[in-house]
Design a protein around this motif. Structure first.
Motif, PDB file in Angstrom:
ATOM      1  N   GLN A  95      -0.799  12.775  11.225  1.00  0.00           N
ATOM      2  CA  GLN A  95      -2.020  12.951  10.432  1.00  0.00           C
ATOM      3  C   GLN A  95      -2.897  14.025  11.058  1.00  0.00           C
ATOM      4  N   LEU A 129      -7.409   9.425   3.976  1.00  0.00           N
ATOM      5  CA  LEU A 129      -7.892   8.043   4.004  1.00  0.00           C
ATOM      6  C   LEU A 129      -8.233   7.574   2.598  1.00  0.00           C
ATOM      7  N   GLY A 130      -8.080   6.271   2.339  1.00  0.00           N
ATOM      8  CA  GLY A 130      -8.466   5.702   1.053  1.00  0.00           C
ATOM      9  C   GLY A 130      -9.979   5.561   0.968  1.00  0.00           C
ATOM     10  N   PRO A 131     -10.532   5.299  -0.257  1.00  0.00           N
ATOM     11  CA  PRO A 131     -11.988   5.250  -0.436  1.00  0.00           C
ATOM     12  C   PRO A 131     -12.680   4.185   0.437  1.00  0.00           C
ATOM     13  N   LEU A 132     -12.054   3.015   0.594  1.00  0.00           N
ATOM     14  CA  LEU A 132     -12.694   1.969   1.386  1.00  0.00           C
ATOM     15  C   LEU A 132     -12.764   2.371   2.860  1.00  0.00           C
ATOM     16  N   ARG A 133     -11.635   2.894   3.385  1.00  0.00           N
ATOM     17  CA  ARG A 133     -11.624   3.345   4.779  1.00  0.00           C
ATOM     18  C   ARG A 133     -12.661   4.444   4.986  1.00  0.00           C
ATOM     19  N   LYS A 134     -12.818   5.322   3.976  1.00  0.00           N
ATOM     20  CA  LYS A 134     -13.810   6.401   4.101  1.00  0.00           C
ATOM     21  C   LYS A 134     -15.198   5.827   4.246  1.00  0.00           C
ATOM     22  N   ALA A 203      -2.335  12.550   4.980  1.00  0.00           N
ATOM     23  CA  ALA A 203      -1.823  11.193   4.811  1.00  0.00           C
ATOM     24  C   ALA A 203      -0.628  10.980   5.739  1.00  0.00           C
ATOM     25  N   GLU A 208       2.948   2.717   9.416  1.00  0.00           N
ATOM     26  CA  GLU A 208       1.676   2.358   8.787  1.00  0.00           C
ATOM     27  C   GLU A 208       0.539   2.344   9.793  1.00  0.00           C
ATOM     28  N   SER A 209      -0.698   2.372   9.262  1.00  0.00           N
ATOM     29  CA  SER A 209      -1.880   2.390  10.122  1.00  0.00           C
ATOM     30  C   SER A 209      -2.022   1.063  10.859  1.00  0.00           C
TER      31      SER A 209
END
Ligand code: GDD
Ligand code: MN
Length: 376
Positions: A95, A129-134, A203, A208-209
């Protein structure tokens, strides 16, 4: 050795070969002597992949920890083993684009103490990053920046990708909790200049994270520890805590005056506030600014009271302003209290408990290079 690249890894078996290849490719045409240190806590067969790699590639070194875990402590272990004059930390999962390594190195070699590829200067992006992680990541950064002065000018203080001159961390007592090694380095390191360059956080390709609720909690524990270890940051929190204790003192005195001594309401209220102010003054003098300020009490106390009174006026003004645009009074009052707390803290710091032998204020210079989105 010019450069050590430190890569913490946890169960990243499919990323090891690609990242080493891409690092070599990125640095192929550069006259840089470098080594790669994996600090691995994996519980799967990543360590076998790493051992094979270490056997065939002289530039690759592996330190495997059996009994310990944690991204940040892995990086500290890497710092201790690295021999390079400059150190760059990056994730194992690609990443963090290795193609940026030459540019980070060039900036370090040109004299920047810390170089941070940032997702938040123009030309950067956190698209990976996804919206929630952001959102979570934004809130975490803002809280960190409110709590710790040294993070304030840095746009991406939670980046896992950064480079330092080894003098920044040599001799610093690094003792991080959890993930965010960069905040530890920014708070405790020895440095004068920070340079930020834009990059695109990509990404993940494989695996996985490992980010979790537990790590979010660790972040707050880490912030708390850093604040308590840093005198300048600690002061503001002591000041707020003492201010809150003043509210309790105020109410207790008010109750005693009104119910036990039958003092009329208005007088009881005024006396209670004065007692609370005096109590706040004494605590701040003995605790918050214990080590600083050489003025006598007959100068400090009137200054403190004057600043507190202006603070009250400021609270009311702010509340009034917000009420005029339709905000509910209690909410306006809370905002007013926040504003006046910050204001009176700053004034007391500069006036009431001013150090007459003013130490040279440490100034860190942060520069950034802004540009187009770089996709690599
Ligand atoms: N040695 C070790 N031990 N490495 C670990 C551990 C651990 O306990 N936990 C995670 N890692 C490694 C992963 O293998 C990976 O190389 C790197 O640390 C980052 O973990 P990810 O799971 O990929 O984290 P992320 O992508 O959600 O978050 C990353 O990006 C954020 C934004 O830049 C991290 O670098 C964060 O620190 C960063 O803020
Ligand atoms: Mn990642």
């Amino acid at each position: 050795m010019d450069l050590s690249i430190i890569i913490p890894s946890f169960n990243e078996r499919d990323n090891i070969v690609p990242i080493v290849e891409r690092i070599h490719t990125a640095l192929r045409d550069e006259p840089i002597r470098y080594e790669i240190w994996f600090v691995d806590d994996s519980t799967d067969d990543t360590v076998d992949v790493l051992s094979e790699m270490e056997a065939v590639d002289k530039q690759v070194h592996v330190y495997h920890r059996d009994s310990e875990r944690g991204l940040a402590s892995a990086v500290v272990a890497g710092f201790a083993r690295a021999r390079g004059e400059y150190l760059i930390v990056m994730d194992a999962d690609l990443q963090h684009p290795p193609e940026l390594l030459p540019e980070i190195y060039r900036n370090l070699a040109a004299g920047s103490d810390i170089v941070i590829p940032s997702r938040f200067v123009s030309g950067g992006s956190d698209g990976g990053l996804g919206p929630l992680r952001k959102l979570v990541s934004w809130v975490a950064r803002v809280i960190g920046q409110l709590a710790l002065r040294r993070l304030r000018k840095i746009s991406d203080c939670t980046s896992g990708y950064f480079g330092v001159n080894r003098n920044v961390v040599d001799g610093a007592q690094l003792d991080p909790i959890g993930w965010k090694i960069l905040i530890e380095v920014l708070v405790k390191g020895r440095y004068k200049t920070v340079h930020e360059i834009p990059y695109e956080f990509l990404a993940r390709d494989a695996g996985e994270s490992k980010m979790s609720m537990r790590e979010q909690w660790n972040y707050f524990r880490h912030l708390f520890r850093l604040v308590s270890q840093s005198p300048a940051d600690r002061r503001f929190f002591l000041f707020c805590a003492i201010g809150a204790s003043g509210v309790v003192v105020n109410l207790v005195v008010l109750s005693i005056l009104k119910y036990a001594l039958r003092v009329p309401d208005t007088s009881a209220s005024i006396i209670a506030s004065l007692v609370a102010m005096l109590s706040n003054y004494i605590w701040n003098d003995q605790i918050t600014w214990r080590a600083s300020g050489q003025r006598k009490w007959n100068i400090k106390l009137p200054l403190f009271i004057g600043i507190s009174l202006v603070g009250i006026a400021l609270t009311t003004l702010v509340m009034d302003g917000f009420r005029a645009v339709g905000v509910a009074v209690p909410i306006g009052q809370v905002i007013g209290i926040l504003v006046s707390t910050v204001w009176s803290y700053m004034m007391n710091n500069r006036l009431t408990w001013k150090d007459t032998q003013e130490k040279v204020r440490e100034e860190v210079v942060v520069t950034r290079e802004e540009g187009r989105i770089r996709s690599v």
